[in-house]
Design a protein around this motif. Structure first.
Motif, short mmCIF file in Angstrom:
data_model
loop_
_atom_site.label_atom_id
_atom_site.label_comp_id
_atom_site.label_asym_id
_atom_site.label_seq_id
_atom_site.Cartn_x
_atom_site.Cartn_y
_atom_site.Cartn_z
N ALA A 103 0.82 -1.21 0.00
CA ALA A 103 0.00 0.00 0.00
C ALA A 103 0.86 1.26 0.00
N ALA A 104 1.85 1.31 0.87
CA ALA A 104 2.71 2.50 0.96
C ALA A 104 3.51 2.68 -0.32
N GLY A 105 4.07 1.59 -0.87
CA GLY A 105 4.85 1.71 -2.09
C GLY A 105 4.03 2.19 -3.26
N ALA A 106 2.81 1.66 -3.41
CA ALA A 106 1.95 2.08 -4.52
C ALA A 106 1.52 3.53 -4.38
N VAL A 107 1.16 3.93 -3.16
CA VAL A 107 0.70 5.31 -2.95
C VAL A 107 1.84 6.30 -3.16
N ILE A 108 3.00 6.02 -2.60
CA ILE A 108 4.13 6.95 -2.74
C ILE A 108 4.57 7.06 -4.19
N ALA A 167 0.28 1.21 -8.55
CA ALA A 167 0.75 2.58 -8.75
C ALA A 167 0.32 3.11 -10.11
N ILE A 168 0.41 2.29 -11.14
CA ILE A 168 0.02 2.74 -12.48
C ILE A 168 -1.46 3.13 -12.51
N THR A 169 -2.29 2.33 -11.86
CA THR A 169 -3.73 2.62 -11.90
C THR A 169 -4.12 3.84 -11.10
N ARG A 170 -3.26 4.27 -10.15
CA ARG A 170 -3.61 5.42 -9.30
C ARG A 170 -2.98 6.72 -9.76
N ILE A 171 -2.06 6.68 -10.72
CA ILE A 171 -1.38 7.90 -11.17
C ILE A 171 -2.35 8.96 -11.68
N PRO A 172 -3.34 8.62 -12.51
CA PRO A 172 -4.23 9.67 -13.05
C PRO A 172 -4.96 10.48 -11.98
N ILE A 173 -5.24 9.90 -10.84
CA ILE A 173 -5.93 10.63 -9.78
C ILE A 173 -5.07 11.79 -9.30
N PRO A 215 -0.96 20.03 0.63
CA PRO A 215 -1.99 19.56 1.58
C PRO A 215 -3.10 18.75 0.93
N THR A 216 -3.54 19.16 -0.24
CA THR A 216 -4.58 18.40 -0.94
C THR A 216 -4.07 17.02 -1.32
N LEU A 217 -2.83 16.94 -1.81
CA LEU A 217 -2.27 15.65 -2.21
C LEU A 217 -2.09 14.72 -1.01
N ILE A 218 -1.68 15.27 0.13
CA ILE A 218 -1.50 14.45 1.33
C ILE A 218 -2.84 13.87 1.78
N ILE A 220 -5.49 13.29 -0.10
CA ILE A 220 -5.90 12.26 -1.06
C ILE A 220 -5.08 10.99 -0.87
N ALA A 221 -3.77 11.14 -0.60
CA ALA A 221 -2.91 9.97 -0.41
C ALA A 221 -3.35 9.16 0.81
N THR A 222 -3.75 9.85 1.88
CA THR A 222 -4.22 9.13 3.07
C THR A 222 -5.47 8.32 2.75
N LEU A 223 -6.39 8.93 2.01
CA LEU A 223 -7.60 8.21 1.62
C LEU A 223 -7.29 7.11 0.60
N ASP A 224 -6.36 7.39 -0.30
CA ASP A 224 -6.01 6.42 -1.33
C ASP A 224 -5.28 5.22 -0.74
#
Length: 308
Positions: A103-108, A167-173, A215-218, A220-224
């Motif tokens: 999870a952490a690797g994909a999100v980061i 990670a690839i599937t989450r990049i567009p967000i 702040p917005t990205l952080i 979203i990353a927590t939710l993602d």
């Protein structure tokens, strides 16, 4: 007063800011409990394999499918044993590492790549923006599950490949969110002033725009993070995710599915860990959405002042 003292903020101000954040977190009991839960999960993921690795992998067929809360075989079997006699408690703690790592690797990875391309697409010219956005559209045009199945079938299931797929599937967000934020921030007065003063593009992006978007990205990353955990669990449950000897909570749920009739705890405990961790991430992201927004932070600060 020296120039160094002017450049560096007073230590008392830093402490005051930290105390304000802790106070706001303490007043929101759900967010505070969520932080405690997540710290415990990450601590288990960090120290669990070193402390309980042997206990989680050693098989004992005499204790196979041992019921929970039966301490006759030792404290490790308080949550029962699995189909090979391994204690569920040790397995859950051991599996936390792989689950958090994926999870952490994909999100980061998706956050860094998506934010970088989003900053470029939002700040640079229309041509560059259109090219980047069309790449995002191509990724989003394929179902994420289909991409996962194809990539994992070609490359083989592993932790690294799972991180790559998610990670690839989450990049567009992150890309679309960052671009939308940059398009608004770049029109503000301080950015226009930096352009007039001759600052370079990368300095403007890194020094003036990125802090406003972060702040917005952080948030979203927590939710993602919660979404990626569920996606990994789903893929492992379908049998195309992490494979033994590696273990994740999703794989444990999949392995416990055939025993739901006579050993429900094999799937229940890892499923409960997924639910609790995901719920904590969602509650924390809701708090961070308000705490990191200067326009709404006063609500938490006012609540803290009133309670005091």
């Amino acid at each position: 007063m020296s120039q160094a003292s002017l450049a560096k903020p007073p230590r008392s101000a830093e402490k005051s800011a930290a105390a304000t954040v802790l106070s706001m977190l303490w007043r929101d009991k759900l967010a505070f409990v969520s932080v405690i839960v997540l710290l415990f999960v990450f601590l288990c993921a960090l120290l669990g394999p070193a402390l309980l690795g042997d206990l989680a992998t050693d098989q004992n067929l005499r204790g196979r499918n041992s019921p929970p809360f039966d301490l006759s075989r030792g404290w490790a079997f308080v949550l029962g044993g699995d189909a090979l006699g391994r204690p569920m408690l040790a397995r859950l703690i051991y599996a936390a590492r792989s689950t958090m790592l994926v999870a952490a690797g994909a999100v980061i990875a998706s956050l860094i790549v998506g934010a970088l391309f989003g900053l470029v697409a939002g700040y640079m010219g229309k041509t560059v923006s259109q090219v980047i956005m069309r790449l995002a559209d191509v990724i989003m045009s394929f179902p994420s599950l289909l991409i996962a199945v194809v990539v994992l079938y070609v490359l083989g299931p592993s932790i690294l490949n799972m991180i790559l797929v998610l990670a690839i599937t989450r990049i567009p967000i992150y890309l679309r969110t960052t671009r939308a934020e940059v398009l608004e921030v770049r029109e503000r007065m301080f950015v226009q002033a930096a352009i007039v003063m001759g600052a370079s593009h990368w300095r403007i992006i890194g020094r003036h725009i990125l802090p406003q978007v972060a702040p917005t990205l952080i948030t979203i990353a927590t939710l993602d993070f919660a979404f990626v955990m569920l996606a990994e669990s789903s893929l492992s449950f379908l049998g195309i995710g992490i494979q033994p000897p590696d273990v994740t909570w999703g794989l444990m749920v999949s392995q416990g599915r055939p025993y739901l009739g006579n050993a429900w705890w094999l799937a229940f405990w890892p499923g409960l860990c997924i639910v609790i961790t995901t719920l904590a991430l969602n509650l924390l992201s809701n708090w961070m959405r308000v705490a990191l927004d200067p326009a709404q932070r006063w609500r938490l600060e006012a609540r803290s002042t009133t309670d005091e």
